[in-house]
Design an enzyme around this catalytic site. Structure first.
Site, PDB file in Angstrom:
ATOM      1  N   GLU A   1      -6.811   4.690   7.535  1.00 23.35           N
ATOM      2  CA  GLU A   1      -6.711   6.135   7.287  1.00 23.35           C
ATOM      3  C   GLU A   1      -7.971   6.672   6.614  1.00 23.35           C
ATOM      4  OE1 GLU A   1      -2.913   5.716   5.404  1.00 23.35           O
ATOM      5  OE2 GLU A   1      -2.115   5.087   7.344  1.00 23.35           O
TER       6      GLU A   1
ATOM      7  N   HIS B   1      -9.491   1.130   4.626  1.00 26.43           N
ATOM      8  CA  HIS B   1      -8.208   1.275   5.308  1.00 26.43           C
ATOM      9  C   HIS B   1      -8.384   2.191   6.523  1.00 26.43           C
ATOM     10  CE1 HIS B   1      -4.108   2.600   6.128  1.00 26.43           C
ATOM     11  NE2 HIS B   1      -3.751   1.425   5.631  1.00 26.43           N
TER      12      HIS B   1
ATOM     13  N   GLU C   1      -5.867  -5.250  10.221  1.00 30.79           N
ATOM     14  CA  GLU C   1      -4.848  -4.242  10.493  1.00 30.79           C
ATOM     15  C   GLU C   1      -5.150  -3.580  11.842  1.00 30.79           C
ATOM     16  OE1 GLU C   1      -2.596  -2.899   6.817  1.00 30.79           O
ATOM     17  OE2 GLU C   1      -4.359  -1.636   6.920  1.00 30.79           O
TER      18      GLU C   1
ATOM     19  N   ASN D   1       0.871  -1.174   0.000  1.00 32.89           N
ATOM     20  CA  ASN D   1       0.000   0.000   0.000  1.00 32.89           C
ATOM     21  C   ASN D   1       0.909   1.225   0.000  1.00 32.89           C
ATOM     22  OD1 ASN D   1      -1.780   2.081   0.477  1.00 32.89           O
ATOM     23  ND2 ASN D   1      -2.212   1.508   2.612  1.00 32.89           N
TER      24      ASN D   1
ATOM     25  N   SER E   1       3.098  -2.499  10.230  1.00 31.91           N
ATOM     26  CA  SER E   1       4.527  -2.557  10.563  1.00 31.91           C
ATOM     27  C   SER E   1       5.190  -3.874  10.189  1.00 31.91           C
ATOM     28  CB  SER E   1       4.717  -2.245  12.056  1.00 31.91           C
ATOM     29  OG  SER E   1       4.192  -0.957  12.351  1.00 31.91           O
TER      30      SER E   1
ATOM     31  N   LYS F   1       0.065   4.263  -0.187  1.00 30.68           N
ATOM     32  CA  LYS F   1      -0.573   5.458   0.368  1.00 30.68           C
ATOM     33  C   LYS F   1      -0.355   6.634  -0.606  1.00 30.68           C
ATOM     34  CE  LYS F   1       0.146   3.506   4.881  1.00 30.68           C
ATOM     35  NZ  LYS F   1       0.089   3.708   6.314  1.00 30.68           N
TER      36      LYS F   1
ATOM     37  N   GLY G   1       2.074   1.919  10.788  1.00 29.76           N
ATOM     38  CA  GLY G   1       3.063   2.992  10.647  1.00 29.76           C
ATOM     39  C   GLY G   1       3.761   3.364  11.934  1.00 29.76           C
TER      40      GLY G   1
HETATM   41  C1  PEP Z   1      -0.891   0.076   5.977  1.00 31.50           C
HETATM   42  O1  PEP Z   1      -0.985   1.299   5.887  1.00 31.50           O
HETATM   43  O2  PEP Z   1      -1.737  -0.662   5.449  1.00 31.50           O
HETATM   44  C2  PEP Z   1       0.243  -0.457   6.700  1.00 31.50           C
HETATM   45  C3  PEP Z   1       0.217  -1.719   7.012  1.00 31.50           C
HETATM   46  O3  PEP Z   1       1.261   0.422   7.003  1.00 31.50           O
HETATM   47  P1  PEP Z   1       2.666   0.079   7.676  1.00 31.50           P
HETATM   48  O4  PEP Z   1       3.159  -1.224   7.084  1.00 31.50           O
HETATM   49  O5  PEP Z   1       3.552   1.225   7.317  1.00 31.50           O
HETATM   50  O6  PEP Z   1       2.420  -0.054   9.144  1.00 31.50           O
END
Ligand code: PEP
Length: 234
Positions: A87, A85, A154, A7, A196, A9, A160
């Site tokens: 966000e 997601h 998630e 992703n 992460s 973003k 993040g």
């Molecule tokens: C995400 O935004 O879907 C995500 C998993 O981000 P990160 O791997 O940076 O935590």
């Protein structure tokens, strides 16, 4: 075989995507590799890397300035789209009901939705993790979608943040999601873990029962970080 989805973003460029796709096309793997990129970079093509988007309109067409429909994504070559997601839920007030509508719009246009669910830190601290995950799945996944969707767990507090739940917490969440999907007639739906993930923890996370792959944010932006995740499992 696992599913490894990136992703991007609001990052990257079309030339950066060219470079990433060339690098990924040289990787020996049986895993399914997906890159969900900003709308302006969505493309089709012959690469073994499937390109997806990160959002979709609930509407088909018309006076919805700034929105991008499923038909447009499909026309641009997308195969997948992330819906719900963290966000989008946080900054655009997307509820489970809206996420279900977006997943339906994706399916109506031949796209596979990657439907995200997960708890915030407040919900975790209130002991509501399991409740939020189960209602997230029940309310965000449309009816009659067997074999047509991917779900991603998630934990929103970990995205993040360089934080990851314990293996036991991931196992408990994924077992609940698998059972919930089964009760909805959706046994066998792939469930990804996201938040992460990096080269150093990807193999361990993907060895946990009911983890069928990963959704990767930050570590999908550079091939040096993303390729070790893809090759960490056979
Ligand atoms: C995400 O935004 O879907 C995500 C998993 O981000 P990160 O791997 O940076 O935590």
């Amino acid at each position: 075989m696992k599913i490894i989805a990136g992703n991007w973003k609001m990052n990257g460029s079309r030339s950066g995507l060219d470079e990433m796709i060339s690098a990924l096309d040289n990787v020996e793997t049986q895993n399914t590799v997906i890159l969900c990129v900003p709308f302006t970079m969505v493309r089709g093509g012959t690469s073994r890397v499937a390109v997806g988007a990160q959002d979709i309109s609930t509407h088909d067409k018309g006076a919805y300035t700034g929105e991008v429909s499923g038909q447009m994504l499909s026309d641009a070559g997308a195969k997948y789209v992330i819906v719900g997601h963290s966000e989008r839920r946080a900054y655009h007030n997307e509820t489970n009901a809206i996420v279900a509508e977006k997943a339906t719009a994706a399916l109506a246009n031949g796209l596979t939705p990657i439907i995200c669910v997960g708890e915030t830190m407040d919900e975790k601290q209130a002991g509501k993790t399991m409740e939020i995950i189960e209602s997230g799945v029940r309310e965000s996944v449309p009816q009659n979608v067997s074999g047509k969707i991917i779900v991603a767990y998630e934990p929103r507090w970990a995205i993040g943040a360089g934080l990851t739940p314990t293996d036991q917490e991931i196992a408990a969440a994924h077992t609940l999601i698998a059972k919930t999907l089964e009760s909805m007639g959706l046994a066998g739906t792939p469930v990804l873990y996201g938040a992460s993930v990096k080269g150093s923890n990807a193999a361990q996370i993907m060895s946990i029962e009911h983890v069928d792959g990963v959704l990767v944010g930050g570590a999908s932006l550079k091939s040096d970080d993303f390729i070790p995740i893809i090759t960490s499992v056979k």
